[in-house]
Scaffold this active site. Structure first.
Site, PDB file in Angstrom:
ATOM      1  CD  GLU A 167      -2.898  -1.015   2.179  1.00 35.55           C
ATOM      2  OE1 GLU A 167      -2.905  -0.029   3.028  1.00 35.55           O
ATOM      3  OE2 GLU A 167      -4.104  -1.873   2.187  1.00 35.55           O
ATOM      4  CD  GLU A 350      -4.201  -5.731   3.291  1.00 36.03           C
ATOM      5  OE1 GLU A 350      -4.957  -4.849   3.816  1.00 36.03           O
ATOM      6  OE2 GLU A 350      -2.991  -5.697   3.367  1.00 36.03           O
TER       7      GLU A 350
HETATM    8  C1  FCB Z   1      -4.792  -2.240   5.126  1.00 36.10           C
HETATM    9  C2  FCB Z   1      -3.528  -2.528   5.915  1.00 36.10           C
HETATM   10  C3  FCB Z   1      -3.565  -3.803   6.837  1.00 36.10           C
HETATM   11  C4  FCB Z   1      -4.673  -3.424   7.747  1.00 36.10           C
HETATM   12  C5  FCB Z   1      -5.945  -3.208   6.847  1.00 36.10           C
HETATM   13  C6  FCB Z   1      -7.258  -3.222   7.601  1.00 36.10           C
HETATM   14  O1  FCB Z   1      -4.692  -0.818   4.929  1.00 36.10           O
HETATM   15  O2  FCB Z   1      -2.717  -3.128   4.833  1.00 36.10           O
HETATM   16  O3  FCB Z   1      -2.339  -3.666   7.612  1.00 36.10           O
HETATM   17  O4  FCB Z   1      -4.352  -2.414   8.377  1.00 36.10           O
HETATM   18  O5  FCB Z   1      -5.846  -2.144   6.212  1.00 36.10           O
END
Ligand code: FCB
Length: 434
Positions: A167, A350
């Site tokens: 990210e 994610e």
């Molecule tokens: C993302 C992150 C992860 C976690 C989630 C909820 O931005 O990569 O580490 O904090 O959000």
């Protein structure tokens, strides 16, 4: 669950994700200090002043945790190595115990038939490098390349996929412009430099890993849908600026050799000199693109200085993070990703929600809604190759400490006992290999 594995293409992969600082227990095993330790030690930055010193104690409970991944019928485990655990000073001396830990982790995954998906940087920058400006410093490219080299030499022969940096938006903008994450800066020049240096470091890391013969190398970006609060031109302009900074800047750098105009409007004066000569290094060919997706933001104009947007309260149902649930955004970003990556496999690296309780029906609904979007994306021909849940365990949710529970498995932070939630049990059934 509304789906089973059989509703997806035969080679489609399901995974769970974690990150080092959020679960391991950074106080163990000779790891060096990081900017998250000092950010957390500074009152007002993190809820309850909590840090990652113990976290889920995964450092000592790795086998139990990997058993949970395997028993959940997942295919992939996405994890990160901690720079400060591998190189406590960020440069120079290697902490062999740290490397040994990751070696056991990778072997433990392979023994269980799981694919190791490595991230090299998930946010805990070694403090000595933060002292030298961290991501503001162009030398990060060299320092990161050296660290990646150490990890690649030790683990590279057994890694299934790797991405340098989790990210870029969070690493750069959230941490250097909004000040919500370490190092907690609110400075446009710092942010502009960090945005560029993160990409430069990504490119250097890809080169290093390729040099070691590693394959299946990608990038993991996060995305948030920008919803203008109303139909006014000012609201649209504000949303466009937000979208450019958040969603298009890093894709532009990785795949188009440029940054979007709506981001350059404000950032150009602060980027490092000759930034536009770095794209051959930044734009190393990739094998896949990862999308982290959770929510949208409702955006309105401030009338003030660039970037001139404000986050407004939205009308949709929200998770425990206060994030609106907006599965449609995932479709939008899978299309945007395809526009840039032009046929590369796309992974949702994610997705998930914070919710309390063990009978987490709301989490199941969230997962179902987003998997429905993945399925329709595949049906429209987008090359989506996998979907990973955030997260295996309840963990250290950065500035929000241990309150926000993203795990499929509950962690009691007093006893460290793990208890699978309803979502874990349902996913396990849905992902059974017939
Ligand atoms: C993302 C992150 C992860 C976690 C989630 C909820 O931005 O990569 O580490 O904090 O959000």
């Amino acid at each position: 669950m509304e789906f089973t594995r059989q509703d997806f293409p035969e080679r489609f992969l399901f995974g769970v994700a974690t990150s080092a600082y959020q679960i391991e227990g950074h106080g163990f095993g000779g790891a060096g200090q990081t900017h998250w330790d000092t950010f957390a030690a500074t009152p007002g930055n993190v809820v309850n002043g909590e840090n990652g010193a113990l976290a889920c104690d995964h450092y000592h409970r790795m086998d139990e945790d990997l058993d949970l991944v395997a028993a959940g019928n997942f295919d992939v485990y996405r994890f990160s190595t901690s720079w400060a655990r591998v190189m406590p000073e960020g440069r120079g001396t290697v902490n062999q115990r740290g490397l040994d830990f990751y070696d056991r982790l990778v072997d433990g995954l392979l023994e269980r038939g799981l694919k190791p998906a490595l991230t090299l940087y998930h946010w805990e920058l070694p403090s000595p490098l933060a002292d030298e400006g961290g991501w503001r410093n162009r030398a990060m490219g060299d320092w990161f390349a050296d660290y990646v080299d150490v990890v690649a030499r030790r683990l590279g022969d057994r890694i299934w996929s790797a991405a340098p940096i989790n990210e870029p938006w969070c690493v750069a903008w959230l941490s250097h412009f909004e000040g919500h994450h370490a190092p907690g800066l609110r400075d446009i020049r710092a942010a502009a430099r960090a945005m560029h240096h993160v990409l430069l470091s990504h490119g250097r890391a890809i080169e290093v890993m390729r040099g070691h013969g590693m394959t299946n190398l990608g990038a993991v970006c996060n995305f948030e849908y920008a919803q203008p609060v109303d139909d006014s031109p000012a609201a649209h302009r504000a949303a466009e600026t937000y979208d450019a900074i958040y969603n298009r800047f890093f894709l532009g750098g990785l795949f188009r050799g440029t940054y979007p105009e709506a981001a350059l409007d404000g950032l150009a004066p602060y980027l490092p000199v000759r930034w536009d000569e770095d794209f051959s290094s930044i734009g190393q060919p990739l094998d896949w693109l990862g999308l982290n997706y959770y929510t949208r933001k409702v955006i309105g104009p401030t009338g003030g200085a660039w970037p001139g947007y404000a986050y407004l309260d939205g009308p949709l149902p929200k998770t425990d993070m206060g994030w609106e649930i907006y599965p449609e955004g995932l479709t939008h970003f899978l299309r945007l990703a395809q526009d840039h990556a032009q046929g590369l496999p796309l992974y949702v690296t994610e997705n998930g929600m914070a919710a309390p309780g063990l009978r987490d029906e709301d989490r199941l609904a969230y997962i179902n809604a987003h998997l429905a979007r993945v399925r329709s994306a595949i049906a429209e021909g987008l090359p989506v190759a996998g979907y990973y849940l955030w997260s295996l365990l309840d963990n250290y949710e950065w500035a929000l400490g241990y309150d926000k529970r993203f795990g499929l498995v509950h962690v009691d932070f007093d006893t460290l006992v793990r208890t699978p939630k309803l979502s874990y049990e349902k996913l396990k059934l849905a992902l059974a290999k017939s």
